[in-house]
Design a protein around this motif. Structure first.
Motif, PDB file in Angstrom:
ATOM      1  N   ILE A 135       0.850  -1.198   0.000  1.00 21.77           N
ATOM      2  CA  ILE A 135       0.000   0.000   0.000  1.00 21.77           C
ATOM      3  C   ILE A 135       0.883   1.245   0.000  1.00 21.77           C
ATOM      4  O   ILE A 135       0.677   2.167  -0.790  1.00 21.77           O
ATOM      5  N   GLY A 241       0.165  20.984 -10.551  1.00 23.17           N
ATOM      6  CA  GLY A 241      -0.782  19.879 -10.410  1.00 23.17           C
ATOM      7  C   GLY A 241      -2.209  20.406 -10.350  1.00 23.17           C
ATOM      8  O   GLY A 241      -2.440  21.526  -9.907  1.00 23.17           O
ATOM      9  N   HIS A 242      -3.168  19.595 -10.827  1.00 20.55           N
ATOM     10  CA  HIS A 242      -4.565  20.056 -10.867  1.00 20.55           C
ATOM     11  C   HIS A 242      -5.336  19.717  -9.596  1.00 20.55           C
ATOM     12  O   HIS A 242      -6.279  20.390  -9.241  1.00 20.55           O
ATOM     13  N   ILE A 243      -4.948  18.640  -8.951  1.00 18.54           N
ATOM     14  CA  ILE A 243      -5.718  18.216  -7.771  1.00 18.54           C
ATOM     15  C   ILE A 243      -4.941  18.477  -6.483  1.00 18.54           C
ATOM     16  O   ILE A 243      -5.450  19.055  -5.545  1.00 18.54           O
ATOM     17  N   ALA A 244      -3.693  18.048  -6.473  1.00 15.80           N
ATOM     18  CA  ALA A 244      -2.911  18.211  -5.251  1.00 15.80           C
ATOM     19  C   ALA A 244      -1.654  19.020  -5.525  1.00 15.80           C
ATOM     20  O   ALA A 244      -1.063  18.921  -6.595  1.00 15.80           O
ATOM     21  N   GLU A 245      -1.281  19.836  -4.556  1.00 12.18           N
ATOM     22  CA  GLU A 245      -0.062  20.625  -4.716  1.00 12.18           C
ATOM     23  C   GLU A 245       0.989  20.252  -3.687  1.00 12.18           C
ATOM     24  O   GLU A 245       2.169  20.267  -3.949  1.00 12.18           O
ATOM     25  N   ARG A 246       0.507  19.941  -2.478  1.00  9.54           N
ATOM     26  CA  ARG A 246       1.449  19.569  -1.422  1.00  9.54           C
ATOM     27  C   ARG A 246       1.152  18.144  -0.961  1.00  9.54           C
ATOM     28  O   ARG A 246       0.006  17.712  -0.934  1.00  9.54           O
ATOM     29  N   SER A 249       0.605  15.665   3.755  1.00  3.26           N
ATOM     30  CA  SER A 249      -0.396  14.847   4.449  1.00  3.26           C
ATOM     31  C   SER A 249      -0.302  13.384   4.018  1.00  3.26           C
ATOM     32  O   SER A 249      -0.389  12.480   4.855  1.00  3.26           O
ATOM     33  N   ILE A 250      -0.114  13.163   2.727  1.00  2.00           N
ATOM     34  CA  ILE A 250      -0.008  11.788   2.231  1.00  2.00           C
ATOM     35  C   ILE A 250       1.276  11.162   2.768  1.00  2.00           C
ATOM     36  O   ILE A 250       1.297  10.011   3.200  1.00  2.00           O
ATOM     37  N   MET A 253       0.734  10.165   6.201  1.00  3.09           N
ATOM     38  CA  MET A 253      -0.085   8.951   6.289  1.00  3.09           C
ATOM     39  C   MET A 253       0.788   7.713   6.112  1.00  3.09           C
ATOM     40  O   MET A 253       0.694   6.755   6.878  1.00  3.09           O
TER      41      MET A 253
ATOM     42  N   GLU B 314      -5.883  18.796   6.500  1.00  5.67           N
ATOM     43  CA  GLU B 314      -4.769  19.129   5.609  1.00  5.67           C
ATOM     44  C   GLU B 314      -5.291  19.812   4.341  1.00  5.67           C
ATOM     45  O   GLU B 314      -5.127  19.300   3.240  1.00  5.67           O
ATOM     46  N   GLY B 317      -3.262  20.466   0.977  1.00  7.77           N
ATOM     47  CA  GLY B 317      -2.958  19.389   0.033  1.00  7.77           C
ATOM     48  C   GLY B 317      -3.627  19.609  -1.315  1.00  7.77           C
ATOM     49  O   GLY B 317      -3.127  19.195  -2.349  1.00  7.77           O
ATOM     50  N   PHE B 318      -4.789  20.267  -1.296  1.00  7.49           N
ATOM     51  CA  PHE B 318      -5.519  20.499  -2.550  1.00  7.49           C
ATOM     52  C   PHE B 318      -4.843  21.573  -3.400  1.00  7.49           C
ATOM     53  O   PHE B 318      -4.203  22.482  -2.856  1.00  7.49           O
ATOM     54  N   ALA B 319      -5.042  21.457  -4.702  1.00  7.81           N
ATOM     55  CA  ALA B 319      -4.588  22.519  -5.600  1.00  7.81           C
ATOM     56  C   ALA B 319      -5.399  23.783  -5.260  1.00  7.81           C
ATOM     57  O   ALA B 319      -6.569  23.670  -4.851  1.00  7.81           O
ATOM     58  N   LEU B 322      -8.929  24.329  -6.813  1.00 11.10           N
ATOM     59  CA  LEU B 322      -9.867  23.318  -6.332  1.00 11.10           C
ATOM     60  C   LEU B 322     -10.261  23.618  -4.887  1.00 11.10           C
ATOM     61  O   LEU B 322     -11.439  23.500  -4.507  1.00 11.10           O
ATOM     62  N   MET B 425      -5.287  12.326   8.595  1.00  6.62           N
ATOM     63  CA  MET B 425      -4.530  11.292   7.882  1.00  6.62           C
ATOM     64  C   MET B 425      -3.929  10.274   8.850  1.00  6.62           C
ATOM     65  O   MET B 425      -3.758   9.109   8.510  1.00  6.62           O
TER      66      MET B 425
END
Lengths: 285, 488
Positions: A135, A241-246, A249-250, A253, B314, B317-319, B322, B425
């Protein structure tokens, strides 16, 4: 008694190797030198493992030297695990909350999760370790692919203010965390016949992981380094990036997941070592 | 109960009294008393269980002959002559105890008791009404066979036997339930299924002490003992005879229960939930694409709402664009993000549960009321935000892709939502670790549930994402401990 396959043991070892490696870039400093420190931490580890292999050859449980060495190892593991668990969970929970209740809740959750993993059989723990590895690797790869557009090579910095400090930091981060615990479990439970080849395999894979993870972690998280130029990342830096920039957090995780797994495995080591020392029959399952 | 096991009395009158006493003069008991050269001959059957046409067809001629034949004298001779010479019936047996007589009687057998003989004859005249073979409702296939199991175990056994004519196919019949005496069949292929696994299942089924066994759900907890707290089950249910045959072929064991149109297949593997009978009709490339899609759908259905709930901790984390859109949508909502996700997911589960058991005509109305009216109104009222509707729609659709494990998907989704909204998270990672450990701990009958993904089996892992070619299938000779993943 079921034998734990070599594949399981390697996976287990890998699972417990990653958290300290992930932690190191966050310590800051020169990444190249830090990596050198981490790599050199393999050396004492190899010595520890070789000693374990030799102890393992003495299968006579009533042998005084074996009993004393194992008792010492068990106490050492218990001590190291306790200190390490507290440090690790404080680090993660601090990231989550500034308040002590929030930190306590997070640490409590992580300890409970680790205890649940430790309550399973050794084979189930090994399978869980492998699943967690898969994972984490999948999320990590997705994160890297996604982050590539945002990558900034300013992270790769060659000059260092404190070269000795960086190397020492890497050495401590990579080596002081009891990596041998998983092998210790295997040796105790007579799950796998450890030999020099196993150790070599383990060390090679660990070195590879250090290099791969270090490079990717530096690209994504290493905020502390300053500028360096590489054409590929210079081009990529223009797009966003279109959805995530930083990806903190991931990253957090994955780190938490691996820390839970590592602590769970360590709890298992403690469980097994205590059982071995208290069980006179020598059948630890 | 002890009296029940007593030997059958030699006098027919006493047997009749005993049966009436045990059955309590029940209305569905038919006892016909015939005069057999001065002594009595009883023909006993249970109404509705034994077919009257069959009784006439099988018994009338032999009985007339035996009554009219003066050379046959005495109960013993009558019974043996009837059993050995005159009664032409595939399913016939001597009955020597009252207990066995009662079980056979209420299983649809016709019992012949003759004065002067302590043995009765049970003739198979079962003729109860049952549902005819129809489409499998819960286990549908587009290009595969369109025949499902029925409630009758005999019909189900024949459905499997019709597809597997090998003499190595075995059916072991065991009666379960102290009062219901339900027929339960353990089905396997000799030489392919693991002997230890068969004897373990046999032992578990024989050890069932329930009064009634009304469906396979009553058997399942016993055969998968020790897995009551796991999210997934080490066995699976199927309504399709072809799926059972495919599983038997790779060394699995099937359990059929009278009164249920489902078979239990044990052991089962996680990766099998992503395999359908249609895969063996489609092109391998398309099958690979669909399987990857199913794994992705499983990820969306379980983790996506949890990640969204955790993102409140967090937001960076999003653009940026968005994030602005989500922020403006969330501004209209009165509840925290985690609560919103929980409300919407609970609503989805209620609607799903309402739709399952309602008649089809009303079921569509539920989706209209739920999806359009409640959803739209909830957004307008500010109870939930509009992006959440997209999230719940995506989650619901994804969970329908793997209907076999939709219950588990729902539970895991809730665990992740609660963990994510509670501790971000970090909480999500804790929940993920626990769920993963819970799934990985399953290894019923020496078969690891997560196999062949964990532990990795290079030879078999490709079958998880791609269909095994028929060329490979020709070569494969699998056993239960081979952990084959191609049993449908």
């Amino acid at each position: 008694m079921k034998k734990l396959s070599g594949r399981y043991s390697v996976i287990l070892m890998l699972a417990v190797s990653i958290p300290p490696l992930c932690l190191t870039p966050r310590a800051g400093g020169n990444m190249v030198l830090t990596m050198l420190g981490v790599l050199s931490s393999i050396l004492p580890e190899a010595v520890i493992l070789l000693i374990f292999v030799n102890i393992y050859k003495h299968k006579d449980i009533k042998n005084k030297i074996v009993i004393r060495t194992r008792s010492l190892a068990a106490v050492w593991f218990l001590g190291v695990q306790s200190v390490f668990t507290v440090c690790k969970y404080v680090l993660i929970s601090e990231n989550y909350s500034g308040h002590f209740i929030g930190r306590g809740v997070t640490a409590g959750l992580m300890i409970l999760s680790s205890l649940y993993i430790a309550s399973l059989s050794i084979n189930a723990s090994a399978r869980t370790a492998m699943a967690v590895m898969m994972i984490s690797a999948a999320v990590y790869i997705m994160m890297i692919i996604s982050a590539l557009k945002n990558a900034d090579m300013t992270n790769l910095h060659i000059a260092a203010d404190d070269p000795a400090g960086d190397i020492a930091g890497g050495f401590i981060a990579g080596g002081s965390l009891s990596e041998a615990s998983s092998l210790y479990i295997l040796a105790l439970g007579k799950k796998a016949d450890l030999n020099a080849r196993d150790i070599l395999k383990y060390l090679t894979v660990k070195a590879m992981i250090i290099i791969i993870i270090f490079t990717s972690v530096i690209i994504i998280v290493g905020e502390n380094a300053s500028s360096a130029m590489l054409p590929v990342f210079e081009i990529a830096a223009y797009s966003k990036g279109h959805i995530a920039e930083r990806y903190d957090s991931i990253f957090m995780m994955i780190l938490t997941l691996l820390c839970i797994m590592k602590t769970g495995t360590e709890f298992s080591a403690v469980k097994l070592s205590i059982r071995e020392l208290t069980d006179e029959t020598g059948d630890y399952n | 109960m002890e009296k029940n096991q007593n030997a059958l009395p030699a006098k027919a009158g006493e047997t009749k009294k005993l049966i009436k006493a045990l059955a309590g003069d029940t209305a569905d008991l038919n006892i016909t008393e015939l005069d057999n050269k001065g002594s009595s001959l009883l023909v006993i059957s249970a109404e509705g269980m034994a077919g009257s046409l069959l009784i006439n067809e099988i018994l009338s001629a032999p009985l007339s002959e035996i009554i009219s034949d003066e050379s046959i004298k005495g109960g013993e001779q009558t019974v043996s002559c009837l059993f050995e010479k005159l009664l032409i019936c595939a399913d016939k047996a001597y009955v020597t105890t009252i207990d066995e007589l009662m079980t056979r009687l209420f299983s649809g057998f016709c019992i012949i008791v003759c004065d002067g003989c302590s043995k009765a004859i049970a003739a198979g005249t079962q003729g109860f009404a049952s549902r005819s073979v129809s489409l499998p409702i819960a286990d549908q296939s587009v290009y595969g066979p369109q025949e499902g199991f029925t409630e009758s175990i005999r019909v189900n056994i024949s459905a499997i036997r019709r597809r597997m004519k090998t003499p190595k196919l075995r059916f072991e019949l065991i009666q379960t339930g102290g009062l219901s005496k339900t027929d339960t069949a353990i089905c396997y292929i000799e030489g392919r299924a693991d002997r230890k696994a068969i004897s373990k299942i046999r032992r578990e089924i024989n050890g069932i002490k329930l009064d009634t066994v009304l469906s396979c759900g009553y058997i399942r907890p016993f055969v998968e003992k020790g897995y009551s707290l796991t999210l997934f089950s080490p066995s699976r249910l199927t309504e399709r005879p072809d799926s059972v045959c495919a599983a038997l072929n790779v060394g699995r064991i099937a359990i059929l229960t009278d009164g249920t149109p489902f078979a239990i297949i044990i052991p089962a593997f996680f990766s099998e939930h992503f395999i359908t009978p249609d895969d063996y009709v489609q092109k391998p490339l398309y099958v690979a694409f669909i399987r990857v899609l199913k794994f992705f759908a499983f990820f969306l259905a379980t983790l996506f709402p949890g990640i969204y709930a955790a993102s409140v901790f967090e937001p960076e984390g999003f653009a940026f664009k968005l994030l602005l859109n989500l922020y403006s949508a969330e501004e209209s909502s009165q509840f925290p993000l985690g609560t919103e996700v929980l409300i919407v997911t609970v609503l989805l589960e209620i609607l799903r549960e309402a739709g399952i058991r309602l008649p089809k005509a009303v079921g569509s109305a539920v989706s209209i009321v739920g999806g359009l009216i409640i959803g739209d109104a909830a957004v307008k009222c500010g109870i939930i935000s509009a992006p959440l509707l997209i999230l719940v729609g995506l989650t619901a659709t994804s969970s329908f892709v793997i209907p076999e494990i939709s219950a588990q998907t729902s539970i895991i989704r809730f665990i992740f939502i609660i963990a994510g909204s509670f501790a971000g998270m970090t909480g999500l990672a804790c929940a993920l670790a626990v769920v993963t450990a819970n799934v990985c701990a399953m290894d019923e009958l020496s078969a690891i549930y997560t196999s062949p993904i964990i532990p990795v089996d290079i030879q078999r892992i490709k079958n998880v994402l791609m269909r095994k070619s028929f060329k490979t299938l020709q070569k494969s000779k699998t056993k239960a401990d081979d952990k084959g993943a191609e049993g449908l």
